[in-house]
Design a protein around this motif. Structure first.
Motif, PDB file in Angstrom:
ATOM      1  N   GLY A  71      46.740  35.448  41.634  1.00 15.62           N
ATOM      2  CA  GLY A  71      46.063  36.480  42.402  1.00 15.62           C
ATOM      3  C   GLY A  71      44.827  35.954  43.102  1.00 15.62           C
ATOM      4  N   ALA A  72      44.029  35.136  42.389  1.00 17.03           N
ATOM      5  CA  ALA A  72      42.845  34.545  43.003  1.00 17.03           C
ATOM      6  C   ALA A  72      43.226  33.645  44.175  1.00 17.03           C
ATOM      7  CB  ALA A  72      42.063  33.757  41.960  1.00 17.03           C
ATOM      8  N   GLY A  73      44.306  32.869  44.002  1.00 17.76           N
ATOM      9  CA  GLY A  73      44.761  32.004  45.089  1.00 17.76           C
ATOM     10  C   GLY A  73      45.218  32.782  46.305  1.00 17.76           C
ATOM     11  N   PHE A  74      46.029  33.821  46.093  1.00 17.94           N
ATOM     12  CA  PHE A  74      46.500  34.639  47.212  1.00 17.94           C
ATOM     13  C   PHE A  74      45.337  35.355  47.901  1.00 17.94           C
ATOM     14  CE2 PHE A  74      50.761  34.668  45.020  1.00 17.94           C
ATOM     15  CZ  PHE A  74      51.422  34.005  46.039  1.00 17.94           C
ATOM     16  N   GLN A  75      44.396  35.874  47.139  1.00 14.45           N
ATOM     17  CA  GLN A  75      43.260  36.573  47.728  1.00 14.45           C
ATOM     18  C   GLN A  75      42.390  35.626  48.539  1.00 14.45           C
ATOM     19  OE1 GLN A  75      41.218  38.743  44.630  1.00 14.45           O
ATOM     20  NE2 GLN A  75      43.059  39.893  44.061  1.00 14.45           N
ATOM     21  N   GLY A  76      42.253  34.378  48.057  1.00 14.63           N
ATOM     22  CA  GLY A  76      41.455  33.414  48.800  1.00 14.63           C
ATOM     23  C   GLY A  76      42.096  32.996  50.102  1.00 14.63           C
ATOM     24  N   VAL A  77      43.392  32.703  50.082  1.00 11.77           N
ATOM     25  CA  VAL A  77      44.092  32.252  51.288  1.00 11.77           C
ATOM     26  C   VAL A  77      44.240  33.384  52.299  1.00 11.77           C
ATOM     27  CG1 VAL A  77      46.341  31.504  52.168  1.00 11.77           C
ATOM     28  CG2 VAL A  77      45.317  30.338  50.228  1.00 11.77           C
ATOM     29  N   LEU A  78      44.608  34.565  51.815  1.00 15.50           N
ATOM     30  CA  LEU A  78      44.835  35.695  52.710  1.00 15.50           C
ATOM     31  C   LEU A  78      43.533  36.405  53.085  1.00 15.50           C
ATOM     32  CD1 LEU A  78      48.022  37.209  51.000  1.00 15.50           C
ATOM     33  CD2 LEU A  78      47.889  35.584  52.892  1.00 15.50           C
ATOM     34  N   LEU A 204      44.014  24.654  41.876  1.00 16.35           N
ATOM     35  CA  LEU A 204      43.235  25.737  42.461  1.00 16.35           C
ATOM     36  C   LEU A 204      41.738  25.494  42.312  1.00 16.35           C
ATOM     37  CD1 LEU A 204      45.248  28.962  41.547  1.00 16.35           C
ATOM     38  CD2 LEU A 204      45.174  27.723  43.716  1.00 16.35           C
ATOM     39  N   ILE A 205      41.312  24.910  41.205  1.00 17.65           N
ATOM     40  CA  ILE A 205      39.895  24.558  41.058  1.00 17.65           C
ATOM     41  C   ILE A 205      39.509  23.509  42.104  1.00 17.65           C
ATOM     42  CG2 ILE A 205      38.245  23.408  39.533  1.00 17.65           C
ATOM     43  CD1 ILE A 205      39.598  24.813  37.186  1.00 17.65           C
ATOM     44  N   GLY A 257      47.190  40.253  38.507  1.00 19.42           N
ATOM     45  CA  GLY A 257      46.682  39.403  39.577  1.00 19.42           C
ATOM     46  C   GLY A 257      45.886  40.149  40.625  1.00 19.42           C
ATOM     47  N   LEU A 258      45.957  41.465  40.618  1.00 18.05           N
ATOM     48  CA  LEU A 258      45.191  42.269  41.573  1.00 18.05           C
ATOM     49  C   LEU A 258      43.829  42.645  41.010  1.00 18.05           C
ATOM     50  CD1 LEU A 258      45.013  43.933  44.202  1.00 18.05           C
ATOM     51  CD2 LEU A 258      46.126  45.809  42.976  1.00 18.05           C
ATOM     52  N   VAL A 259      43.801  43.160  39.788  1.00 15.60           N
ATOM     53  CA  VAL A 259      42.575  43.715  39.215  1.00 15.60           C
ATOM     54  C   VAL A 259      41.626  42.628  38.728  1.00 15.60           C
ATOM     55  CG1 VAL A 259      41.663  45.114  37.331  1.00 15.60           C
ATOM     56  CG2 VAL A 259      43.648  45.905  38.609  1.00 15.60           C
ATOM     57  N   ILE A 260      42.136  41.646  37.974  1.00 14.64           N
ATOM     58  CA  ILE A 260      41.248  40.700  37.301  1.00 14.64           C
ATOM     59  C   ILE A 260      40.432  39.844  38.274  1.00 14.64           C
ATOM     60  CG2 ILE A 260      41.128  38.787  35.669  1.00 14.64           C
ATOM     61  CD1 ILE A 260      41.749  41.541  34.471  1.00 14.64           C
ATOM     62  N   PRO A 261      41.033  39.180  39.284  1.00 11.22           N
ATOM     63  CA  PRO A 261      40.183  38.420  40.217  1.00 11.22           C
ATOM     64  C   PRO A 261      39.169  39.303  40.943  1.00 11.22           C
ATOM     65  CG  PRO A 261      42.479  37.773  40.456  1.00 11.22           C
ATOM     66  CD  PRO A 261      42.464  38.993  39.583  1.00 11.22           C
ATOM     67  N   HIS A 262      39.572  40.535  41.268  1.00 10.08           N
ATOM     68  CA  HIS A 262      38.662  41.462  41.933  1.00 10.08           C
ATOM     69  C   HIS A 262      37.490  41.805  41.007  1.00 10.08           C
ATOM     70  CE1 HIS A 262      37.981  44.243  45.283  1.00 10.08           C
ATOM     71  NE2 HIS A 262      37.502  45.077  44.373  1.00 10.08           N
ATOM     72  N   LEU A 263      37.782  42.041  39.728  1.00 10.88           N
ATOM     73  CA  LEU A 263      36.737  42.355  38.765  1.00 10.88           C
ATOM     74  C   LEU A 263      35.804  41.161  38.562  1.00 10.88           C
ATOM     75  CD1 LEU A 263      35.512  44.244  36.632  1.00 10.88           C
ATOM     76  CD2 LEU A 263      37.193  43.367  35.011  1.00 10.88           C
ATOM     77  N   ILE A 264      36.375  39.973  38.444  1.00 13.66           N
ATOM     78  CA  ILE A 264      35.554  38.768  38.289  1.00 13.66           C
ATOM     79  C   ILE A 264      34.648  38.589  39.503  1.00 13.66           C
ATOM     80  CG2 ILE A 264      35.604  36.253  38.084  1.00 13.66           C
ATOM     81  CD1 ILE A 264      36.443  37.714  35.550  1.00 13.66           C
ATOM     82  N   ARG A 265      35.160  38.873  40.684  1.00 16.49           N
ATOM     83  CA  ARG A 265      34.356  38.751  41.906  1.00 16.49           C
ATOM     84  C   ARG A 265      33.171  39.714  41.882  1.00 16.49           C
ATOM     85  NH1 ARG A 265      38.165  39.417  44.886  1.00 16.49           N
ATOM     86  NH2 ARG A 265      38.688  37.273  45.432  1.00 16.49           N
ATOM     87  N   LEU A 266      33.383  40.906  41.353  1.00 17.84           N
ATOM     88  CA  LEU A 266      32.287  41.869  41.250  1.00 17.84           C
ATOM     89  C   LEU A 266      31.228  41.409  40.252  1.00 17.84           C
ATOM     90  CD1 LEU A 266      34.195  45.286  41.239  1.00 17.84           C
ATOM     91  CD2 LEU A 266      32.872  44.297  43.105  1.00 17.84           C
ATOM     92  N   ILE A 267      31.647  40.681  39.212  1.00 18.96           N
ATOM     93  CA  ILE A 267      30.716  40.269  38.158  1.00 18.96           C
ATOM     94  C   ILE A 267      29.926  39.023  38.558  1.00 18.96           C
ATOM     95  CG2 ILE A 267      30.554  39.429  35.780  1.00 18.96           C
ATOM     96  CD1 ILE A 267      33.012  41.121  35.136  1.00 18.96           C
ATOM     97  N   VAL A 268      30.606  37.997  39.077  1.00 18.89           N
ATOM     98  CA  VAL A 268      29.956  36.696  39.307  1.00 18.89           C
ATOM     99  C   VAL A 268      29.728  36.378  40.773  1.00 18.89           C
ATOM    100  CG1 VAL A 268      30.944  35.805  37.176  1.00 18.89           C
ATOM    101  CG2 VAL A 268      32.123  35.380  39.336  1.00 18.89           C
ATOM    102  N   GLY A 269      30.239  37.222  41.691  1.00 21.05           N
ATOM    103  CA  GLY A 269      30.051  36.945  43.107  1.00 21.05           C
ATOM    104  C   GLY A 269      31.269  36.298  43.739  1.00 21.05           C
ATOM    105  N   PRO A 270      31.154  35.898  45.004  1.00 23.98           N
ATOM    106  CA  PRO A 270      32.324  35.441  45.772  1.00 23.98           C
ATOM    107  C   PRO A 270      32.640  33.955  45.647  1.00 23.98           C
ATOM    108  CG  PRO A 270      30.439  35.603  47.217  1.00 23.98           C
ATOM    109  CD  PRO A 270      29.965  36.045  45.858  1.00 23.98           C
ATOM    110  N   ASP A 271      31.970  33.219  44.771  1.00 21.03           N
ATOM    111  CA  ASP A 271      32.180  31.779  44.651  1.00 21.03           C
ATOM    112  C   ASP A 271      33.468  31.501  43.887  1.00 21.03           C
ATOM    113  OD1 ASP A 271      32.067  29.050  44.366  1.00 21.03           O
ATOM    114  OD2 ASP A 271      30.003  28.991  43.657  1.00 21.03           O
ATOM    115  N   ARG A 273      34.577  28.772  42.862  1.00 22.47           N
ATOM    116  CA  ARG A 273      34.407  27.799  41.781  1.00 22.47           C
ATOM    117  C   ARG A 273      34.200  28.506  40.440  1.00 22.47           C
ATOM    118  NH1 ARG A 273      29.614  24.349  44.339  1.00 22.47           N
ATOM    119  NH2 ARG A 273      28.988  26.512  44.752  1.00 22.47           N
ATOM    120  N   LEU A 274      33.739  29.737  40.483  1.00 18.57           N
ATOM    121  CA  LEU A 274      33.625  30.564  39.282  1.00 18.57           C
ATOM    122  C   LEU A 274      34.809  31.518  39.136  1.00 18.57           C
ATOM    123  CD1 LEU A 274      29.829  31.506  39.447  1.00 18.57           C
ATOM    124  CD2 LEU A 274      30.904  29.814  37.957  1.00 18.57           C
ATOM    125  N   ILE A 275      35.270  32.061  40.267  1.00 14.18           N
ATOM    126  CA  ILE A 275      36.341  33.054  40.228  1.00 14.18           C
ATOM    127  C   ILE A 275      37.621  32.473  39.626  1.00 14.18           C
ATOM    128  CG2 ILE A 275      37.891  34.435  41.662  1.00 14.18           C
ATOM    129  CD1 ILE A 275      35.560  34.938  43.543  1.00 14.18           C
TER     130      ILE A 275
END
Length: 332
Positions: A71-78, A204-205, A257-271, A273-275
């Motif tokens: 999910g993180a990969g698809f969200q980053g590319v798209l 992905l890292i 793959g939809l909820v978790i990367p989105h939630l992580i982005r809200l917690i740590v920001g758009p980087d 390298r952390l997401i």
């Protein structure tokens, strides 16, 4: 990591046969270190923890991590926080292969590994079709890629529905696959998923910084030294491999793959390298607790895993959208 460790121990103690937390710690310590003896624990509890629950919990962690990384990969590319492993139809492609094998009963003669193997191949083939439709003059337009994924997903969904309607004795098996489950899975399934997770996480890292630059647009990323087309194709392939590996053993499990990367982005920001690494941890924890609920809430019956993730994920994601709407002055 502390939350992950605590989740594993607590989940091991929860079930139709409750095992005290102190016994779980003792059993795990003896199991990991290979110590002789049972450490004073009940042999039945040892069998429940090490042979029944532990393989299932490990598989839940691996599948959840794969789906979240994808999910993180698809969200980053798209460049779309609403993208997930199902956007390009990969999961539906896996379902076509699985439904085909179940419909004709080939798994009864060839063996249990035929369904995951064929599901994996059809999932990869689906990405090939989507990319081929989206490529023009050696480049992939993001909008065209998403549209191609929607078209292929709709078509393959109709194929699965057709096979389900044609089946008689195996319609329940096909439906069970489409609802997702890791029941009756063992260590061999975890061993199948683990290499894909290890390689996918490393790749992905490695591309995390490139995904950060994609936020500014493909042209800017190219000016900053990123090989745009190569990066997009590599991330898409790796994310597809992660999705296919997870779906091939667990069936269709949505919203991870939809909820978790989105939630992580809200917690740590758009980087990214952390997401990316935190999505793997968060996805594993999320699916571990979802599976724990699936096997305990209606015990002795078991709720399909995909149903639990949808019940949890859909309202939570609706809340995230509502929160975003309020932050933007009432407009999405």
């Amino acid at each position: 990591m502390l939350l992950l460790a605590a989740s594993i121990v607590v989940s091991l103690s929860i079930g139709s046969a409750s095992v005290p937390l102190s016994d779980v710690w003792r059993i795990l310590l003896n199991y990991v270190t290979g110590a002789a003896g049972d450490g004073g624990a009940d042999p039945t509890a040892i069998a429940i923890v090490t042979q029944v629950r532990l393989p299932r919990i490990v598989l839940a962690l691996l599948v959840g991590a794969c789906l979240s990384l994808a999910g993180a990969g698809f969200q980053g590319v798209l460049r779309n926080p609403l993208a997930d492993p199902f956007t390009l139809g990969v999961a539906t492609g896996c379902s076509v292969g699985a439904a085909f094998i179940l419909l004709f009963g080939y798994h009864m003669t060839v063996g249990m590994w035929l369904i995951p193997g064929v599901a994996f191949v059809t999932g990869i083939a689906t990405l090939g079709v989507v990319v081929t439709l989206a490529r023009a003059r050696g480049a992939m337009n993001i909008q065209t890629l998403i549209l191609s994924g929607v078209i292929v997903q709709a078509f393959l969904g109709a194929v699965v529905s057709l096979m389900s309607s044609m089946s008689q004795g195996v319609v329940n098996e096909i439906n069970a696959w489409l609802m997702g489950s890791i029941s009756a899975r063992g260590w061999e399934h975890a061993q199948l998923v683990l290499p894909f997770l290890a390689v996918g996480a490393v790749v992905l890292i490695r591309y995390a910084m490139a995904l950060n630059l994609f936020v500014f647009g493909e042209r800017h990323a190219s000016h900053l030294g990123i090989e745009v087309e190569r990066t997009k194709l590599s991330v898409l392939i790796v994310s597809t491999l992660l999705t296919a590996a997870a779906v091939s053993v667990a069936g269709v499990v949505g919203f991870v793959g939809l909820v978790i990367p989105h939630l992580i982005r809200l917690i740590v920001g758009p980087d990214y390298r952390l997401i990316v690494p935190l999505s793997a941890l968060g996805g594993g924890i999320y699916l571990l607790w979802a599976d724990t609920l699936a096997r305990t809430v209606a015990s002795p019956k078991e709720i399909p895993l995909g149903v639990v993730t949808a019940f949890i994920g859909a309202p939570f994601f609706a809340y995230l959208l509502y929160r975003r709407k309020m932050q933007q002055g009432g407009t999405l």
